[in-house]
Design a protein around this motif. Structure first.
Motif, short mmCIF file in Angstrom:
data_model
loop_
_atom_site.label_atom_id
_atom_site.label_comp_id
_atom_site.label_asym_id
_atom_site.label_seq_id
_atom_site.Cartn_x
_atom_site.Cartn_y
_atom_site.Cartn_z
N PRO A 46 0.81 -1.23 0.00
CA PRO A 46 0.00 0.00 0.00
C PRO A 46 0.83 1.28 0.00
CG PRO A 46 0.07 -0.91 2.19
CD PRO A 46 0.79 -1.89 1.29
N GLY A 47 2.14 1.17 0.16
CA GLY A 47 2.99 2.36 0.27
C GLY A 47 4.03 2.45 -0.83
N THR A 48 5.04 3.27 -0.58
CA THR A 48 6.14 3.43 -1.53
C THR A 48 7.47 3.28 -0.82
OG1 THR A 48 6.23 5.83 -1.24
CG2 THR A 48 4.82 5.00 -3.01
N VAL A 49 8.49 2.93 -1.59
CA VAL A 49 9.86 2.79 -1.11
C VAL A 49 10.79 3.43 -2.14
CG1 VAL A 49 9.49 0.71 0.27
CG2 VAL A 49 10.04 0.49 -2.13
N TYR A 50 12.05 3.61 -1.77
CA TYR A 50 13.03 4.19 -2.68
C TYR A 50 14.05 3.13 -3.10
CZ TYR A 50 11.42 8.82 -1.23
OH TYR A 50 10.66 9.93 -0.98
N TYR A 51 14.54 3.29 -4.34
CA TYR A 51 15.62 2.47 -4.84
C TYR A 51 16.70 3.43 -5.36
CZ TYR A 51 18.44 -0.61 -7.70
OH TYR A 51 19.51 -1.29 -8.22
N ALA A 52 17.94 3.21 -4.96
CA ALA A 52 19.05 4.04 -5.42
C ALA A 52 20.03 3.18 -6.22
CB ALA A 52 19.77 4.67 -4.23
N GLY A 53 20.64 3.79 -7.23
CA GLY A 53 21.62 3.09 -8.04
C GLY A 53 22.50 4.08 -8.79
N ILE A 54 23.47 3.54 -9.53
CA ILE A 54 24.34 4.36 -10.36
C ILE A 54 24.34 3.81 -11.78
CG2 ILE A 54 25.80 5.15 -8.46
CD1 ILE A 54 27.92 3.12 -9.36
N THR A 55 24.58 4.68 -12.74
CA THR A 55 24.61 4.29 -14.15
C THR A 55 25.33 5.35 -14.97
OG1 THR A 55 23.24 3.59 -16.02
CG2 THR A 55 22.39 5.39 -14.68
N THR A 56 25.66 5.00 -16.21
CA THR A 56 26.21 5.99 -17.14
C THR A 56 25.17 6.41 -18.18
OG1 THR A 56 27.09 4.23 -18.54
CG2 THR A 56 28.61 5.21 -16.93
N ASP A 57 24.01 5.73 -18.17
CA ASP A 57 22.94 6.03 -19.12
C ASP A 57 21.60 5.95 -18.39
OD1 ASP A 57 21.05 6.15 -21.16
OD2 ASP A 57 22.12 4.75 -22.47
N PRO A 113 18.18 7.99 6.55
CA PRO A 113 16.80 7.59 6.76
C PRO A 113 15.95 7.95 5.53
CG PRO A 113 17.50 9.19 8.43
CD PRO A 113 18.64 9.01 7.47
N ARG A 114 14.87 7.23 5.33
CA ARG A 114 14.01 7.43 4.16
C ARG A 114 13.61 8.88 3.95
NH1 ARG A 114 9.06 7.72 1.99
NH2 ARG A 114 8.51 6.23 0.39
N THR A 115 13.28 9.58 5.02
CA THR A 115 12.80 10.95 4.91
C THR A 115 13.87 11.92 4.41
OG1 THR A 115 13.31 11.34 7.25
CG2 THR A 115 11.05 10.67 6.70
N ARG A 116 15.13 11.58 4.58
CA ARG A 116 16.21 12.48 4.17
C ARG A 116 16.81 12.17 2.81
NH1 ARG A 116 20.53 12.87 8.43
NH2 ARG A 116 21.35 14.31 6.89
N LYS A 117 16.43 11.04 2.21
CA LYS A 117 17.03 10.64 0.93
C LYS A 117 16.79 11.63 -0.20
CE LYS A 117 17.60 5.85 2.03
NZ LYS A 117 17.46 4.47 1.68
N PRO A 118 15.56 12.14 -0.42
CA PRO A 118 15.39 13.12 -1.51
C PRO A 118 16.22 14.39 -1.31
CG PRO A 118 13.28 12.21 -0.88
CD PRO A 118 14.27 11.74 0.15
N GLY A 119 16.44 14.79 -0.06
CA GLY A 119 17.21 15.99 0.23
C GLY A 119 18.70 15.84 -0.06
N PHE A 120 19.17 14.61 -0.23
CA PHE A 120 20.57 14.36 -0.56
C PHE A 120 20.97 15.01 -1.87
CE2 PHE A 120 23.95 11.72 -2.41
CZ PHE A 120 24.85 11.62 -1.35
N GLU A 135 26.48 6.79 -3.44
CA GLU A 135 25.38 5.82 -3.33
C GLU A 135 25.38 5.18 -1.94
OE1 GLU A 135 23.67 1.79 -5.52
OE2 GLU A 135 25.72 2.41 -5.88
N ALA A 136 26.55 4.81 -1.45
CA ALA A 136 26.64 4.20 -0.12
C ALA A 136 26.19 5.18 0.96
CB ALA A 136 28.08 3.75 0.14
N ALA A 137 26.58 6.45 0.82
CA ALA A 137 26.16 7.47 1.79
C ALA A 137 24.65 7.68 1.73
CB ALA A 137 26.89 8.78 1.51
N LEU A 138 24.09 7.71 0.54
CA LEU A 138 22.65 7.88 0.37
C LEU A 138 21.88 6.73 1.02
CD1 LEU A 138 20.14 9.24 -0.93
CD2 LEU A 138 20.65 7.94 -3.00
N LYS A 139 22.34 5.52 0.83
CA LYS A 139 21.64 4.35 1.36
C LYS A 139 21.66 4.30 2.88
CE LYS A 139 21.89 1.44 -2.70
NZ LYS A 139 22.36 0.19 -3.30
#
Length: 83
Positions: A15-26, A74-81, A67-71
């Motif tokens: 019923p909710g949402t979660v975040y996924y973080a990753g790295i890429t060149t494209d 806490p969830r609430t602070r991830k977009p502010g990164f 990416e490691a620092a972002l992960k």
């Protein structure tokens, strides 16, 4: 040499949402992979809704450290990164 991009995707989970973080060149290709079910195992189980934010880095090492620092945040602070 292409720049490395750190990204944050909002995904559905029950019923909710979660975040996924990753790295890429494209970023375009990578988001299409996640959305099409051929990306990470996490995004196959929790389909992506939208791309929240991106940030470019000069090399893979710098992007991986970010990416490691972002992960660790806490969830609430991830977009502010990304600001």
């Amino acid at each position: 040499m292409p720049a490395w991009t750190l990204y944050l995707i909002e995904c559905t989970r029950g019923p909710g949402t979660v975040y996924y973080a990753g790295i890429t060149t494209d970023m375009t290709r990578r988001f299409k992979q996640h959305a099409g079910g051929t990306g990470a195992r996490f995004t196959r189980a929790n389909p992506p809704i939208r791309l929240i934010a991106t940030r470019e880095f000069p090399d893979r090492a710098a992007a991986s450290r970010a990416e490691a620092a972002l992960k660790k945040l806490p969830r609430t602070r991830k977009p502010g990164f990304f600001t």
